[in-house]
Enzyme design. Structure first.
Site, PDB file in Angstrom:
ATOM      1  N   PRO A   3      10.438  22.490 -14.424  1.00 14.94           N
ATOM      2  CA  PRO A   3      11.607  23.243 -14.897  1.00 14.94           C
ATOM      3  C   PRO A   3      11.733  24.574 -14.168  1.00 14.94           C
ATOM      4  CG  PRO A   3      10.286  22.454 -16.742  1.00 14.94           C
ATOM      5  CD  PRO A   3       9.497  22.176 -15.499  1.00 14.94           C
ATOM      6  N   VAL A  18      19.090  26.637   7.020  1.00 20.14           N
ATOM      7  CA  VAL A  18      18.268  26.811   5.816  1.00 20.14           C
ATOM      8  C   VAL A  18      17.271  25.659   5.725  1.00 20.14           C
ATOM      9  CG1 VAL A  18      19.904  25.624   4.263  1.00 20.14           C
ATOM     10  CG2 VAL A  18      18.306  27.269   3.329  1.00 20.14           C
ATOM     11  N   GLY A  55      18.221  24.843  -6.968  1.00 18.98           N
ATOM     12  CA  GLY A  55      17.929  26.086  -6.243  1.00 18.98           C
ATOM     13  C   GLY A  55      19.200  26.910  -6.237  1.00 18.98           C
ATOM     14  N   ARG A  56      19.257  27.856  -5.289  1.00 24.29           N
ATOM     15  CA  ARG A  56      20.445  28.727  -5.209  1.00 24.29           C
ATOM     16  C   ARG A  56      21.724  27.922  -5.038  1.00 24.29           C
ATOM     17  NH1 ARG A  56      16.528  31.311  -1.849  1.00 24.29           N
ATOM     18  NH2 ARG A  56      17.028  29.623  -0.454  1.00 24.29           N
ATOM     19  N   SER A  69      28.169  24.121   5.840  1.00 24.44           N
ATOM     20  CA  SER A  69      28.100  25.575   6.073  1.00 24.44           C
ATOM     21  C   SER A  69      29.120  26.046   7.110  1.00 24.44           C
ATOM     22  CB  SER A  69      26.690  25.961   6.525  1.00 24.44           C
ATOM     23  OG  SER A  69      26.419  25.417   7.809  1.00 24.44           O
ATOM     24  N   HIS A  96      28.626  16.611   8.526  1.00 23.17           N
ATOM     25  CA  HIS A  96      27.680  17.722   8.319  1.00 23.17           C
ATOM     26  C   HIS A  96      28.359  19.092   8.548  1.00 23.17           C
ATOM     27  CE1 HIS A  96      23.123  18.825   8.464  1.00 23.17           C
ATOM     28  NE2 HIS A  96      23.837  19.785   7.885  1.00 23.17           N
ATOM     29  N   ILE A  97      29.308  19.404   7.670  1.00 17.94           N
ATOM     30  CA  ILE A  97      30.074  20.649   7.845  1.00 17.94           C
ATOM     31  C   ILE A  97      29.932  21.612   6.666  1.00 17.94           C
ATOM     32  CG2 ILE A  97      31.817  19.698   9.413  1.00 17.94           C
ATOM     33  CD1 ILE A  97      33.667  19.536   6.827  1.00 17.94           C
ATOM     34  N   ASP A 108      27.932  14.495   3.086  1.00 13.40           N
ATOM     35  CA  ASP A 108      28.138  15.398   4.221  1.00 13.40           C
ATOM     36  C   ASP A 108      27.031  15.204   5.248  1.00 13.40           C
ATOM     37  OD1 ASP A 108      29.349  17.598   5.650  1.00 13.40           O
ATOM     38  OD2 ASP A 108      27.657  18.820   4.991  1.00 13.40           O
ATOM     39  N   GLU A 140      22.621  11.257  12.462  1.00 12.23           N
ATOM     40  CA  GLU A 140      23.816  12.067  12.671  1.00 12.23           C
ATOM     41  C   GLU A 140      24.037  12.212  14.160  1.00 12.23           C
ATOM     42  OE1 GLU A 140      23.550  15.728  10.467  1.00 12.23           O
ATOM     43  OE2 GLU A 140      23.430  14.667   8.562  1.00 12.23           O
ATOM     44  N   ARG A 193      20.352  16.578   2.792  1.00 13.91           N
ATOM     45  CA  ARG A 193      19.944  15.891   4.021  1.00 13.91           C
ATOM     46  C   ARG A 193      20.090  14.390   3.812  1.00 13.91           C
ATOM     47  NH1 ARG A 193      20.485  19.973   6.322  1.00 13.91           N
ATOM     48  NH2 ARG A 193      19.003  21.147   7.577  1.00 13.91           N
TER      49      ARG A 193
HETATM   50  O1  LIG Z   1      21.386  25.169   7.510  1.00 14.36           O
HETATM   51  C1  LIG Z   1      21.211  23.961   7.322  1.00 14.36           C
HETATM   52  O2  LIG Z   1      20.109  23.497   7.012  1.00 14.36           O
HETATM   53  C2  LIG Z   1      22.320  23.049   7.491  1.00 14.36           C
HETATM   54  O3  LIG Z   1      22.272  21.924   7.106  1.00 14.36           O
HETATM   55  C3  LIG Z   1      23.550  23.566   8.153  1.00 14.36           C
HETATM   56  O4  LIG Z   1      24.448  23.865   7.197  1.00 14.36           O
END
Ligand SMILES: O=C(O)C(=O)CO
Length: 359
Positions: A218, A114, A193-194, A327, A324-325, A300, A305, A276
């Site tokens: 807003p 994403v 956001g979502r 997702s 970084h886990i 995370d 990294e 990030r």
């Molecule tokens: O999709 C992304 O941007 C990630 O950081 C992986 O989860």
């Protein structure tokens, strides 16, 4: 027709093992192969996506056949030469050098992420390259992990298991390993956001008193879902008992979480980042955590990294660091892989992608 389908199937099988691509093909197959768009996949992505590419009959693809080691830059620059499409992950920097190496055939880039801070958007735009990405399919997994990290940090779970395992567990004590609870707290979201909404929806049943957020402007539609109040950046820092960072990394948000933010936060507050690492100034965070300016941090994501094991942040008991886990659930990674593959195929057909980043 039957023959050419057979040939195509054989070709698709062979094409995933780069070294074999042309070695054992008949001249018929080679001719057929040359008419298919060429794509390069920079990682052994989860099987669903590879199956979609393989069974599409639409592309010939080469793959960096490892999940453990990212494709070396030199190899990547070689492999992208002349490709029509590229499927990458967040570990590959897609910049002018790479796009020049790829050349003018490259029309579609699909990232299995994403986030898109690894892409030079200006360079892609300049070359008219379309971009697919994978929002939404990972929202649940990221929100769930964020809640887990928040609780692990605020209730000191990592310290606690360490104490239990290493003999620190003596008699029951009145203030030992006390942390901070969500009930009656104010939760702040930096960048609504979502994912921010999904985090708040999961936290609400913990009896959070108030959700607040800040953003460039807003976002009333999203905010109304979780009954969140828009506040200034400073108010977010001052009021939040828990502050979750959910904004994308852009030139505007780079190191936005720095001593200016930490110095305004409460001594009892918990800072959580699953977006990030680049949005945080890590020296300032270390200072804030080690001097008790804030109570704890759960990260995370870091810069770099992987974070070197001798990094000062690893010395702090009040800093929980994950690799970084966010997702990383099987369902989500398969969904990201499928979406990235479908985006690429649609893009190559000149059709709208399922999720396209409009520049
Ligand atoms: O999709 C992304 O941007 C990630 O950081 C992986 O989860």
């Amino acid at each position: 027709m039957w023959c050419s389908r057979m040939a195509l199937r054989r070709l698709q099988k062979i094409a995933v093992t780069p070294l074999n691509i042309t070695g054992s093909l008949t001249s018929n197959i080679q001719r057929e192969m040359s008419t298919l768009p060429r794509i390069y996949v920079t990682r052994q992505i989860p099987p669903e996506g590879l199956k979609i590419l393989r069974e599409s009959g639409q592309v010939q693809f080469e793959l960096w056949n490892s999940d453990d080691i990212p494709v070396p830059r030199k190899e990547l620059l070689q492999k992208v030469k002349g490709v029509d499409g590229l499927l990458c992950t967040l570990t590959e920097k897609i910049d002018a050098e790479l796009l020049d190496a790829a050349g003018p055939n490259l029309k579609v880039l699909s990232t299995m992420s994403v986030g898109f801070d690894h892409l030079s958007l200006d360079e892609l735009k300049k070359r008219g390259i379309r971009i697919g990405y994978t929002p939404e399919v990972l929202t649940d997994a990221v929100a769930e992990l964020t809640v887990a990290l928040l609780l692990a940090t605020s209730r000191r779970l990592i310290e606690a298991t360490h104490e239990a395992k290493t003999g620190g567990w003596g008699t029951w004590r009145t203030l030992w390993l006390c942390g901070y609870e969500l009930a009656n707290s104010t939760v702040g979201i930096l960048g609504l956001g979502r994912i921010g909404v999904a985090i708040a929806e999961r936290l609400a049943p913990f009896k959070v008193k108030k959700f607040i957020y800040t953003d460039v402007a807003p976002r009333p539609e999203l905010a109304s879902v979780i009954n969140a109040e828009y506040v200034s950046f400073d108010e977010l820092a001052k009021q939040s008992d828990f502050l979750a960072v959910c904004c994308a990394l852009t030139p505007e948000t780079k190191e936005i979480c720095n001593k200016n933010l930490f110095s305004k936060m409460k001594k009892t507050s918990i800072f959580i980042n699953t977006s990030r690492g680049g949005v945080v100034n890590q020296e300032d965070l270390y200072e804030a955590l080690s001097t008790g300016q804030i109570a704890g941090a759960g990260l995370d994501v870091t810069v770099p990294e992987p974070l070197p094991t001798n990094h000062p942040l690893f010395t702090l008991k009040n800093c929980v660091i994950l690799p970084h886990i966010a997702s990383a659930s099987y369902t989500t990674r398969d969904a990201m892989s499928s979406l990235a593959a479908n985006n690429l195929l649609l893009g190559l057909r000149g059709q709208p992608m399922i999720k396209e980043l409009k520049l």
